[in-house]
Write a protein that holds these residues in place. Structure first.
Motif, PDB file in Angstrom:
ATOM      1  N   ARG A  46      40.083  38.815  32.309  1.00 49.77           N
ATOM      2  CA  ARG A  46      40.407  39.652  33.462  1.00 49.77           C
ATOM      3  C   ARG A  46      39.210  40.513  33.890  1.00 49.77           C
ATOM      4  N   CYS A  77      38.245  45.990  34.831  1.00 48.81           N
ATOM      5  CA  CYS A  77      39.658  45.643  34.945  1.00 48.81           C
ATOM      6  C   CYS A  77      40.492  46.804  34.401  1.00 48.81           C
ATOM      7  N   ILE A  78      41.572  47.139  35.095  1.00 47.19           N
ATOM      8  CA  ILE A  78      42.409  48.266  34.657  1.00 47.19           C
ATOM      9  C   ILE A  78      43.706  47.804  33.990  1.00 47.19           C
ATOM     10  N   GLY A  79      43.868  46.503  33.795  1.00 40.92           N
ATOM     11  CA  GLY A  79      45.055  46.024  33.075  1.00 40.92           C
ATOM     12  C   GLY A  79      46.359  46.232  33.822  1.00 40.92           C
ATOM     13  N   CYS A  80      46.313  46.210  35.161  1.00 39.00           N
ATOM     14  CA  CYS A  80      47.548  46.446  35.931  1.00 39.00           C
ATOM     15  C   CYS A  80      48.414  45.196  36.012  1.00 39.00           C
ATOM     16  N   ASN A  81      47.820  44.034  35.868  1.00 41.90           N
ATOM     17  CA  ASN A  81      48.517  42.734  35.910  1.00 41.90           C
ATOM     18  C   ASN A  81      49.108  42.389  37.280  1.00 41.90           C
ATOM     19  N   GLN A  82      48.780  43.145  38.300  1.00 42.17           N
ATOM     20  CA  GLN A  82      49.468  42.966  39.578  1.00 42.17           C
ATOM     21  C   GLN A  82      49.054  41.714  40.340  1.00 42.17           C
ATOM     22  N   ALA A  83      47.769  41.438  40.392  1.00 42.48           N
ATOM     23  CA  ALA A  83      47.341  40.330  41.253  1.00 42.48           C
ATOM     24  C   ALA A  83      46.859  39.113  40.475  1.00 42.48           C
ATOM     25  N   CYS A  84      46.590  39.255  39.188  1.00 35.77           N
ATOM     26  CA  CYS A  84      46.177  38.084  38.394  1.00 35.77           C
ATOM     27  C   CYS A  84      47.446  37.371  37.922  1.00 35.77           C
ATOM     28  N   ILE A 142      37.684  38.301  36.191  1.00 37.42           N
ATOM     29  CA  ILE A 142      38.477  38.170  37.426  1.00 37.42           C
ATOM     30  C   ILE A 142      38.167  39.356  38.332  1.00 37.42           C
ATOM     31  N   THR A 143      38.042  40.531  37.720  1.00 39.17           N
ATOM     32  CA  THR A 143      37.775  41.742  38.499  1.00 39.17           C
ATOM     33  C   THR A 143      36.328  41.788  38.981  1.00 39.17           C
ATOM     34  N   SER A 178      44.468  36.551  42.083  1.00 35.12           N
ATOM     35  CA  SER A 178      43.412  37.360  42.678  1.00 35.12           C
ATOM     36  C   SER A 178      43.264  38.606  41.817  1.00 35.12           C
ATOM     37  N   CYS A 179      42.743  39.673  42.390  1.00 37.68           N
ATOM     38  CA  CYS A 179      42.617  40.937  41.655  1.00 37.68           C
ATOM     39  C   CYS A 179      42.864  42.060  42.646  1.00 37.68           C
ATOM     40  N   ILE A 180      43.621  43.082  42.238  1.00 41.64           N
ATOM     41  CA  ILE A 180      43.892  44.155  43.206  1.00 41.64           C
ATOM     42  C   ILE A 180      42.594  44.844  43.624  1.00 41.64           C
ATOM     43  N   GLN A 181      41.603  44.841  42.738  1.00 43.10           N
ATOM     44  CA  GLN A 181      40.356  45.535  43.071  1.00 43.10           C
ATOM     45  C   GLN A 181      39.336  44.630  43.749  1.00 43.10           C
TER      46      GLN A 181
HETATM   47 FE1  SF4 Z   1      42.673  43.425  35.973  1.00 42.35          FE
HETATM   48 FE2  SF4 Z   1      44.618  44.302  37.602  1.00 42.35          FE
HETATM   49 FE3  SF4 Z   1      42.597  42.828  38.518  1.00 42.35          FE
HETATM   50 FE4  SF4 Z   1      44.465  41.708  36.976  1.00 42.35          FE
HETATM   51  S1  SF4 Z   1      44.768  42.567  39.030  1.00 42.35           S
HETATM   52  S2  SF4 Z   1      42.273  41.413  36.834  1.00 42.35           S
HETATM   53  S3  SF4 Z   1      44.842  43.369  35.564  1.00 42.35           S
HETATM   54  S4  SF4 Z   1      42.453  44.897  37.655  1.00 42.35           S
END
Ligand code: SF4
Length: 650
Positions: free
Chosen positions: A322, A345-352, A325-326, A363-366
């Motif tokens: 991740r 990566c902040i470990g939010c799990n939202q977009a991956c 990914i970020t 994707s990645c929220i960031q």
């Molecule tokens: Fe990390 Fe959140 Fe991006 Fe997934 S969506 S790679 S958890 S920052």
């Protein structure tokens, strides 16, 4: 500098340039089961960014494991050319590439013509995720699967891959064979550990025979499934020791958890609530019993954490999937002394994994470019340099400022409050969500690298706009709480969630949290107040608390709410409050229900666009766009996406 992280590792004669690994992860970027343009661009970006080894995602190699999901498939020689283009793109940038071979066994939801298909597993033992009751594989099918796996391995190697990886992790087929709770077979594949290992051992031998002595063969395995009835540490240690001693594996790639159990599935992609590098003690134990390199995954999101794991002798290589990914450029940045530029990566799990579970490409929220490398390649340069005034420095406004500056515009970013960050500043105050603030830290670091005039405590008005005289405006003024029609809401008992989090209101001893959104806010506030000693009830306007969260996170927190003793009331729609009671309509029939003894009611009713500035400036004649929450209340991911994509087209 990170001396251990950037030292090469040689496995079976293949030198890998550093100890950074991208593990096999489903991207949903495959086209018709094959790596196409988007898939190749995704992995090429990580290879260009300096990763040492890429393991590409689980490919289906046998008909009994096919699903209707957009997974990779490697059942025909026709596929070899497609995989070869991917291998070549990764090699071109100096990274190594290994292909996963996976059969999910009972952890499958197989659909055929819209109907549930038959799921095969070592034994007919039900599974908790998809609630399948599999059929036991006939002995001949096991033999057939071993042969098909070897054919899949051959195709990868003919495509130019450096090796293959077999999956005995996450409760998948080989883990099901190893585990006596899911393997009740009476034939030579069940019973003793030697028998339970037979399918895996035969597959490793067949794969080696198919690909020859040169390529690597790795094993992905959960060091402990951390579940009642799951594969335990002692069995895994024995299996790894045995396979290593027999020379059947060139590395062991460790994780923990299993997809086959609701609670233990959180470890498949552990969120920010779980400590960094928490699997490293497990990998260290495996490393002590094998003679091959051991890899480890699990919340290793920063190069310094990876360096510590390597220095402690807990692993030989760190999976930072991740983190890549970020920020695909993370390895290059770390290696060249630019660690402060890394978007962590902040470990939010939202977009991956969140996108994956929603059936979308990851994707990645960031980093909205992740998964859209082809479509969003490069930043277009503007032929006309404009002075752009941006109102609001939440995630949308900050990303817009970065994008506009990259396009060559002169940018003024005005924030009414004393801090940039918008709603993310409140989100980080929820229990175990502090890392969400990293999103703001990362955006601020990116802003600092661009020529943006950030003005805090500066509310944009018609008068200010006239003084600055911009050529264009971007409105990113965010949102405000929804005005929920609740009888008696003007009584002093009602507190908006944002006021509670910002410390502007203090609740009484007995609290009801009225959660319309079924996301983080309701759960987070309930746990926050319970830990502070309040008696808390959580009334959700849906089937369950957190029903709109990513599945692993939701299941994890459902357990935490239960452990905390917080009463969760589903299908509860608030309609009134007085001095001591809250009034709900409950259940599908809307049964009126009184909750007695309520000192404070916390409203988590969602957000609505704050369009006041748009109305004030609407007639000023300047070209403008609205982005983020002030267009429609959005997630941080959508806000940042707006800040990139809408601004590029403005
Ligand atoms: Fe990390 Fe959140 Fe991006 Fe997934 S969506 S790679 S958890 S920052």
């Amino acid at each position: 500098s990170y001396p251990r992280l950037f030292s090469p590792l040689t496995i079976r004669g293949h030198e890998i340039r550093n100890r950074i690994l991208s593990t096999g992860h489903q991207t949903y970027l495959a086209q018709a089961g094959l790596p196409g343009e988007d898939f190749i661009a995704y992995h090429a970006a990580r290879a260009r960014g300096g990763v040492g080894l890429i393991v590409t995602e689980a490919a289906r190699f046998h008909s009994s494991s096919m699903t209707q999901s957009p997974d990779l498939v490697i059942v025909s020689d026709d596929a070899i050319g497609h995989y070869a283009r991917l291998a070549s793109a990764v090699h071109e940038h100096g990274a190594r590439i290994i292909g996963q071979l996976s059969h999910a066994g009972r952890v499958s939801r197989r659909m055929q013509n819209g109907m549930r298909g038959v799921v095969f597993a070592p034994s007919s033992v039900p599974e908790n995720r998809f609630h399948t009751v599999p059929r036991e594989m006939p002995t001949e099918m096991v033999t057939e699967i071993v042969a098909a796996l070897a054919e899949g391995a051959r195709r990868y190697i003919e495509a130019g891959y450096d090796g293959v990886e077999l999956m005995a992790s996450h409760g998948l087929l080989f883990a099901q064979f190893l585990n006596p709770a899911s393997n009740l077979r009476k034939d030579c594949y069940g019973g003793s550990l030697e028998n339970r290992m037979r399918a895996l051992r035969e597959s490793l031998i067949a794969a080696r025979s198919a690909i020859g002595a040169g390529p690597m063969i790795g094993l992905r395995i959960s060091a402990d499934e951390l579940d009642e009835g799951g594969l335990d540490q002692a069995t895994v240690l024995e299996a790894c020791r045995d396979l290593s001693a027999a020379g059947l594996v060139d590395y062991v790639n460790t994780t923990v958890g299993t997809m086959a159990a609701l609670g233990a599935s959180v470890h498949v992609v552990p969120p920010m609530e779980i400590a960094p590098a928490y699997v490293a003690e497990h990998s260290r134990r495996i490393r002590a019993v094998v003679t091959v390199p051991v890899f480890v995954a699990g919340r290793i999101n920063q190069p310094q954490i990876a360096e510590e794991v390597l220095a402690a002798g807990q692993a030989d290589m760190c999976a930072m999937t991740r983190a890549l990914i970020t920020d695909p450029e993370m390895p290059n940045k770390a290696h060249s002394g630019r660690s402060d530029d890394i978007r962590a990566c902040i470990g939010c799990n939202q977009a991956c994994i969140g996108h994956f579970h929603a059936g979308q490409s990851i994707s990645c929220i960031q980093n909205p470019i992740t998964g859209r490398e082809v479509r969003l390649a490069g930043i277009p340069q503007s032929s006309q340099k404009r002075k752009i005034l941006i109102a609001g420095a939440g995630p949308a406004g900050m990303k817009a400022a970065i994008t506009a500056a990259q396009m060559g515009h002169k940018v003024i970013l005005a924030e009414a409050g004393p801090q940039a960050g918008g709603q993310a500043l409140l989100a980080q105050l929820l229990p175990e969500r502090a890392e969400f603030g990293g999103l703001v830290t990362n955006l601020l670091a990116e802003l600092a690298g661009h020529d943006v005039d950030l003005r805090l405590n500066t509310r944009v008005s018609a008068e200010l706009a006239a003084r600055i005289a911009p050529d264009a405006l971007i409105l990113a003024t965010g949102s405000k709480p929804v005005e929920t029609p609740v009888e008696g809401r003007d009584s002093g008992n009602v507190i908006e969630a944002c006021d509670l989090l910002a410390g502007r209101a203090r609740p009484g001893a007995r609290v009801v949290v009225a959660d319309w959104r079924c996301d983080w806010i309701g759960i987070g506030i309930a746990v926050l107040l319970q830990r502070a000693g309040h008696h808390v009830r959580l009334a959700v306007n849906g089937i369950a608390a957190g029903q709109n969260l990513q599945q692993y996170v939701r299941d994890h927190w459902a357990g935490r709410l239960h452990e905390a003793g917080i009463e969760v009331i589903p299908y509860a729609r608030l309609f009134g409050i007085d001095d001591d009671n809250a009034y709900f309509l409950h259940g599908a029939s809307g049964q009126p229900t009184i909750m007695e003894g309520v000192d404070s009611l916390i409203l988590c009713s969602g957000r609505a666009p704050d369009a006041a500035l748009e109305q004030e400036l609407g007639g000023c004649g300047l070209p403008f766009i609205t982005i983020g929450d002030c267009t429609i209340a959005r997630s941080a991911e959508e806000a940042i996406y707006d800040g990139l994509v809408e601004v590029r087209g403005f």
